[in-house]
Scaffold this active site. Structure first.
Site, mmCIF file in Angstrom:
data_model
loop_
_atom_site.group_PDB
_atom_site.id
_atom_site.type_symbol
_atom_site.label_atom_id
_atom_site.label_comp_id
_atom_site.label_asym_id
_atom_site.label_seq_id
_atom_site.Cartn_x
_atom_site.Cartn_y
_atom_site.Cartn_z
ATOM 1 N N CYS A 72 0.832 -1.198 0.000
ATOM 2 C CA CYS A 72 0.000 0.000 0.000
ATOM 3 C C CYS A 72 0.870 1.252 0.000
ATOM 4 C CB CYS A 72 -0.935 0.080 1.199
ATOM 5 S SG CYS A 72 -2.023 -1.312 1.356
ATOM 6 N N ARG A 119 4.260 -0.341 -4.526
ATOM 7 C CA ARG A 119 3.951 -0.875 -3.198
ATOM 8 C C ARG A 119 2.646 -1.663 -3.160
ATOM 9 N NH1 ARG A 119 6.820 1.553 0.837
ATOM 10 N NH2 ARG A 119 5.241 0.912 2.308
ATOM 11 N N TRP A 154 -2.500 -2.889 -1.651
ATOM 12 C CA TRP A 154 -2.151 -4.306 -1.785
ATOM 13 C C TRP A 154 -3.019 -5.001 -0.748
ATOM 14 C CZ3 TRP A 154 0.021 -8.268 1.215
ATOM 15 C CH2 TRP A 154 0.497 -9.369 0.506
ATOM 16 N N ASN A 203 -2.169 1.569 5.721
ATOM 17 C CA ASN A 203 -1.251 0.542 5.244
ATOM 18 C C ASN A 203 -0.872 -0.292 6.468
ATOM 19 O OD1 ASN A 203 0.967 -0.867 4.237
ATOM 20 N ND2 ASN A 203 2.318 0.900 4.204
ATOM 21 N N GLY A 204 -1.106 -1.591 6.420
ATOM 22 C CA GLY A 204 -0.795 -2.429 7.585
ATOM 23 C C GLY A 204 -1.959 -3.360 7.890
ATOM 24 N N GLU A 253 17.664 -17.866 -7.037
ATOM 25 C CA GLU A 253 17.313 -16.499 -7.403
ATOM 26 C C GLU A 253 16.812 -16.426 -8.859
ATOM 27 O OE1 GLU A 253 16.684 -13.865 -5.988
ATOM 28 O OE2 GLU A 253 16.963 -12.277 -7.456
ATOM 29 N N LYS A 264 13.141 -15.113 -9.942
ATOM 30 C CA LYS A 264 12.926 -14.015 -10.901
ATOM 31 C C LYS A 264 11.943 -14.460 -11.969
ATOM 32 C CE LYS A 264 14.070 -11.530 -9.098
ATOM 33 N NZ LYS A 264 14.697 -11.000 -7.943
ATOM 34 N N GLU A 312 8.251 -14.961 -10.571
ATOM 35 C CA GLU A 312 7.507 -13.791 -10.109
ATOM 36 C C GLU A 312 7.095 -12.855 -11.235
ATOM 37 O OE1 GLU A 312 9.499 -11.219 -7.260
ATOM 38 O OE2 GLU A 312 11.410 -11.533 -8.234
ATOM 39 N N HIS A 351 18.159 -36.859 -6.647
ATOM 40 C CA HIS A 351 17.385 -37.327 -5.488
ATOM 41 C C HIS A 351 15.901 -36.998 -5.623
ATOM 42 C CE1 HIS A 351 21.071 -38.411 -3.464
ATOM 43 N NE2 HIS A 351 21.551 -37.228 -3.806
ATOM 44 N N LYS A 395 6.284 -4.312 -3.659
ATOM 45 C CA LYS A 395 7.731 -4.163 -3.490
ATOM 46 C C LYS A 395 8.163 -4.294 -2.033
ATOM 47 C CE LYS A 395 11.838 -2.993 -4.968
ATOM 48 N NZ LYS A 395 12.514 -4.122 -5.609
HETATM 49 C C1 F6R Z 1 12.001 -10.662 -5.236
HETATM 50 C C2 F6R Z 1 11.899 -9.659 -4.205
HETATM 51 C C3 F6R Z 1 11.513 -10.085 -2.843
HETATM 52 C C4 F6R Z 1 12.313 -9.289 -1.802
HETATM 53 C C5 F6R Z 1 11.798 -9.610 -0.393
HETATM 54 C C6 F6R Z 1 12.599 -8.867 0.664
HETATM 55 O O1 F6R Z 1 12.401 -10.114 -6.457
HETATM 56 O O2 F6R Z 1 12.105 -8.496 -4.448
HETATM 57 O O3 F6R Z 1 11.682 -11.449 -2.656
HETATM 58 O O4 F6R Z 1 13.652 -9.606 -1.920
HETATM 59 O O5 F6R Z 1 10.464 -9.241 -0.290
HETATM 60 O O6 F6R Z 1 12.515 -7.493 0.486
HETATM 61 P P1 F6R Z 1 13.546 -6.508 1.156
HETATM 62 O O7 F6R Z 1 14.872 -6.757 0.549
HETATM 63 O O8 F6R Z 1 13.019 -5.143 0.835
HETATM 64 O O9 F6R Z 1 13.551 -6.788 2.622
#
Ligand code: F6R
Length: 614
Positions: A2, A27, A76, A102-103, A486, A490, A493, A509, A609
């Site tokens: 949010c 956000r 969100w 937000n929360g 990772e 990527k 997502e 395995h 984010k």
């Molecule tokens: C994936 C991504 C998330 C963040 C995770 C932690 O691309 O961005 O997995 O890495 O939400 O976020 P931060 O680093 O802001 O604590």
């Protein structure tokens, strides 16, 4: 999680709020709304969808004419599905008080039952609605807006970054925070409150970060900071140092693409001033005061979420190899709830791009409450995690707007390399010439990334071939096992292709059962200590008709070429630094695949984010 923007000043509030919401859309982007104060009437417009849908709804109805007080929200969803009704702002019964939030209000059920008994009617499925009715219920008794907000907040369990407007005191915005960030921007005769500074810097660089338990009361030409228990707070304004261009796309089609391409610079910024020119040693100002603790730490725990957790896994390899200190890497969300055992002198590092991730913050607090020293590896300067830690290192990657983390990750890896080297210096666990060899190579990494970025067309062509695939396996060993995780994250997502990352040797395995001609497998196989082993794994996949894409380095020829269907050759580097390079083609591959599939790479579905809820 949010985005909130509020404005009080002399300008038209709506265009300013909408442009702020667009900046904060990373956000959350499932619904959006605004509330504007017109001559003692509050007008709310809200809709499911993005800020652009809200703009379409507002159309040319002249809402922007008079109001110079108001706020907006991009959501969100946590409580209640993302529809028009549940979008914020949320009104009280009489449309006289309105809230954006937000929360999560954790005790909303109890509050709701009580408020319904008092006669309040709930019109949304949100937890936020209790907050607005609660304020209204206190207002009836105390007839003072600020006191009513304070009394309401005192009853709330959970987290909030919230703003409230009331018809009863129309020239006032009250905002409060607990667990969800809020920043106050102070301009000339105007105030902007936002979830982060990106919505503020077009208007002013003077800001004040609210801390947990604080509220700000903004009226014409005046603001006051207090605790929610009515104690006055005096704090100096801070000045934001980053530029507007840094949070704009700068000609790139997407933020993610811009941020991928920024990595030579972001990594340079992570290293800037931290490698001593003459001797190649590392100096990290933010950890200088804790030298002794780091030197004698019996154990290091790294805690983080998502991509930052993957960085932590690479950090584990680095620290154990160079410093000979045992390291444990913990999902922050698990650490908090499993009654962790901490020994005296254990040190925790938390890693976070946003510095606001609720789970990481909770793990940090848990470790602190058990007596551990906690140090941060954080990107956003002044963020909650940066403030809560005892010491730390900023990654200085610059603002990361694309929801999928790219440049923040490689800066975290660079930061971890520097930290490992500095601890190794303190402990004498690595000879000086070895340290110098590594820092010399670190300084060459930005140029090597440029060479990888130049492979764009080749990677795009490979992505075209896999546009319609449904599953993908990512395999790596040693330092590149976390890179496999990772790479898979990527891809899933942003392109919604199901992908799994595994240590390559684990394939036999279980996951090997999945291999056939419809299962593309990406191997991350630079020529390092595990190269020969991983070639055997590639062979095992080929023997089962799997399709192999290999990321390897210039130096390795032969086996990887022979058994791979597609090969992406990147420059060679030291084994411990290789994740910084091998990650880049995987980011580019995921980006192109997602764009080819028509996905919104900067705002993938269901994601946000900064995850400020647990
Ligand atoms: C994936 C991504 C998330 C963040 C995770 C932690 O691309 O961005 O997995 O890495 O939400 O976020 P931060 O680093 O802001 O604590």
């Amino acid at each position: 999680m949010c985005g909130i923007v509020a404005y009080l000043g002399n300008k038209q509030a709506l265009p300013l709020i909408l442009s702020g919401l667009r900046k904060l859309e990373y956000r959350g982007y499932d619904s959006a709304g605004v509330a504007l104060m017109f001559d003692n009437e509050i007008v709310v417009r809200k809709t499911a969808g993005k800020v652009s849908d809200l703009e379409a709804l507002l159309g040319s109805n002249g809402y922007d004419k008079d109001a110079n007080i108001g706020f907006g929200h991009t959501r969100w969803a946590t409580h209640g599905e993302p529809n028009d009704t549940n979008a914020h702002p949320v009104f009280d019964d009489n449309n006289e008080i309105v809230v954006i939030h937000n929360g999560i209000i954790e005790n909303y059920k109890v509050l709701k039952t009580r408020l319904e008994r008092e006669g309040y009617q709930f019109r949304t499925d949100t937890d936020t609605e209790c907050l607005v009715h609660l304020i209204r219920s206190h207002y009836k008794n105390v007839m003072d807006f600020e006191t009513a907000v304070r009394l309401a907040l005192a009853e709330v369990d959970g987290t909030y970054g919230m703003c409230v407007l009331s018809k009863f005191e129309p020239d006032k915005i009250i905002a409060a925070r607990r667990g969800s960030p809020l920043v106050l921007g102070v301009g000339e005769d105007e105030y902007i409150i936002a979830s982060d500074a990106t919505a503020i810097i077009p208007h002013t660089r003077q800001v004040l970060y609210l801390l947990d338990g604080e509220m700000v009361i903004v009226t014409r030409n005046k603001f006051e900071i207090k605790t929610i228990h009515d104690e006055k707070i005096e704090r100096e304004l801070e000045v934001i140092t980053f530029d507007l261009e840094e949070i704009e796309k700068g000609g790139y089609e997407h933020f993610m693409l811009k941020e991928i391409n920024e990595q030579p610079d972001s990594i340079t910024n992570t290293m800037r001033g931290r490698i001593i020119k003459d001797n190649g040693l590392v100096k990290l100002g933010g950890l200088i005061n804790v030298t002794e603790k780091l030197k004698y730490a019996p154990r290091i725990i790294i805690s983080a979420c998502g991509t930052a957790w993957h960085a932590g896994l690479v950090g584990e390899y680095m620290i154990e190899q160079m410093c000979k200190i045992p390291v444990e890497v913990e999902y922050a969300s698990e650490f908090r709830y499993r009654n962790p055992v901490l020994y005296p002198n254990d040190i925790m590092f938390v890693i976070s791009q946003s510095g606001e991730t609720a789970d990481t913050l909770a793990a940090l607090k848990e470790a602190k409450s058990r007596g551990a020293d906690v140090y941060g590896i954080v990107n956003v300067v002044g963020s909650t995690i940066a403030r809560e830690t005892h010491a730390g290192v900023y990654t200085h990657a610059g603002p990361e707007i694309g929801v999928a983390s790219t440049k923040a990750f490689t800066s975290q890896l660079t930061g971890l390399a520097l930290i490992s080297l500095m601890i190794a210096q303190y402990r004498n666990s690595l000879p000086h010439d070895e340290i110098k060899k590594i820092t010399d190579e670190l300084l060459r990494i930005p140029d090597k990334i440029k060479q990888i970025l130049a492979l764009n067309d080749q990677i795009l062509e490979i992505a075209r071939i896999f546009k319609f695939c449904q599953h993908m396996l990512y395999l790596g060993r040693g330092y590149n096992f976390p890179v496999a995780l990772e790479g898979a994250l990527k891809l899933k997502e942003i392109s919604y292709i199901h992908a799994e990352g595994y240590p390559a040797a684990e394939m036999k395995h279980g996951p090997i059962a999945l291999i056939d001609q419809n299962m593309p497998v990406i191997f991350i196989a630079p020529k390092d200590s595990t190269y020969e082993k991983i070639i055997s794994n590639i062979r095992e996949v080929k023997a089962r008709k799997g399709v192999v894409i290999t990321i390897t380095d210039f130096d390795s020829d032969g086996p990887s070429e022979e058994y791979s269907d597609y090969i992406i050759k990147i420059p060679h580097t030291l084994e411990m630094l290789s994740p910084i390079l091998t990650t880049i083609p995987l980011q580019m591959f995921a980006y192109h695949l997602a764009v080819l599939r028509g996905c919104n790479v900067d705002q993938p579905r269901n994601l946000a984010k900064s995850v400020t809820v647990e």
